[in-house]
Write a protein that holds these residues in place. Structure first.
Motif, mmCIF file in Angstrom:
data_model
loop_
_atom_site.group_PDB
_atom_site.id
_atom_site.type_symbol
_atom_site.label_atom_id
_atom_site.label_comp_id
_atom_site.label_asym_id
_atom_site.label_seq_id
_atom_site.Cartn_x
_atom_site.Cartn_y
_atom_site.Cartn_z
ATOM 1 N N ASP A 1 -25.458 -52.367 45.278
ATOM 2 C CA ASP A 1 -25.626 -53.620 46.015
ATOM 3 C C ASP A 1 -27.028 -54.189 45.868
ATOM 4 N N GLU A 2 -27.973 -53.373 45.364
ATOM 5 C CA GLU A 2 -29.356 -53.818 45.234
ATOM 6 C C GLU A 2 -29.893 -53.460 43.853
ATOM 7 N N VAL A 3 -30.739 -54.328 43.338
ATOM 8 C CA VAL A 3 -31.366 -54.109 42.037
ATOM 9 C C VAL A 3 -32.850 -54.428 42.129
ATOM 10 N N THR A 4 -33.588 -53.971 41.142
ATOM 11 C CA THR A 4 -34.964 -54.426 40.971
ATOM 12 C C THR A 4 -34.965 -55.355 39.761
ATOM 13 N N ILE A 5 -35.849 -56.316 39.800
ATOM 14 C CA ILE A 5 -35.963 -57.245 38.676
ATOM 15 C C ILE A 5 -37.441 -57.383 38.340
ATOM 16 N N LYS A 6 -37.746 -57.315 37.059
ATOM 17 C CA LYS A 6 -39.139 -57.483 36.629
ATOM 18 C C LYS A 6 -39.166 -58.310 35.358
ATOM 19 N N GLU B 1 -32.436 -53.762 36.932
ATOM 20 C CA GLU B 1 -32.040 -52.355 36.978
ATOM 21 C C GLU B 1 -31.526 -52.011 38.371
ATOM 22 N N PRO B 2 -30.553 -51.092 38.445
ATOM 23 C CA PRO B 2 -30.093 -50.657 39.769
ATOM 24 C C PRO B 2 -31.254 -50.083 40.568
ATOM 25 N N LEU B 3 -31.276 -50.360 41.874
ATOM 26 C CA LEU B 3 -32.323 -49.823 42.733
ATOM 27 C C LEU B 3 -32.116 -48.326 42.865
#
Length: 68
Positions: free
Chosen positions: A29-34, A43-45
């Motif tokens: 349900d959550e990801v990181t974005i860079k 990417e998946p958190l």
């Protein structure tokens, strides 16, 4: 070779949204974005393990009562 998808960005105010194709759905349900260079990386958190979470807590300087 990886399949390349071309998708449109949806602009709403100052934000942009993209719809990820079903074939690329992430099991989270959550990801990181860079941003690196001119690329966005999603990417998946990574969820912390219990030990990683406990390691972030401060030590307790309190005496525990004897319950024996």
């Amino acid at each position: 070779m990886a399949t390349i998808y071309q998708i449109k960005l949806i602009k709403k105010g100052t934000e942009q949204t993209l719809i990820i194709p079903q074939e690329l759905n992430l099991n989270t349900d959550e990801v990181t974005i860079k941003q690196e260079d001119n690329k966005l990386i999603i990417e998946p958190l990574k969820q912390k393990t219990l030990l990683e979470t406990l390691a972030t807590l401060e030590n307790i300087d309190e005496e525990f009562p004897d319950i024996s």
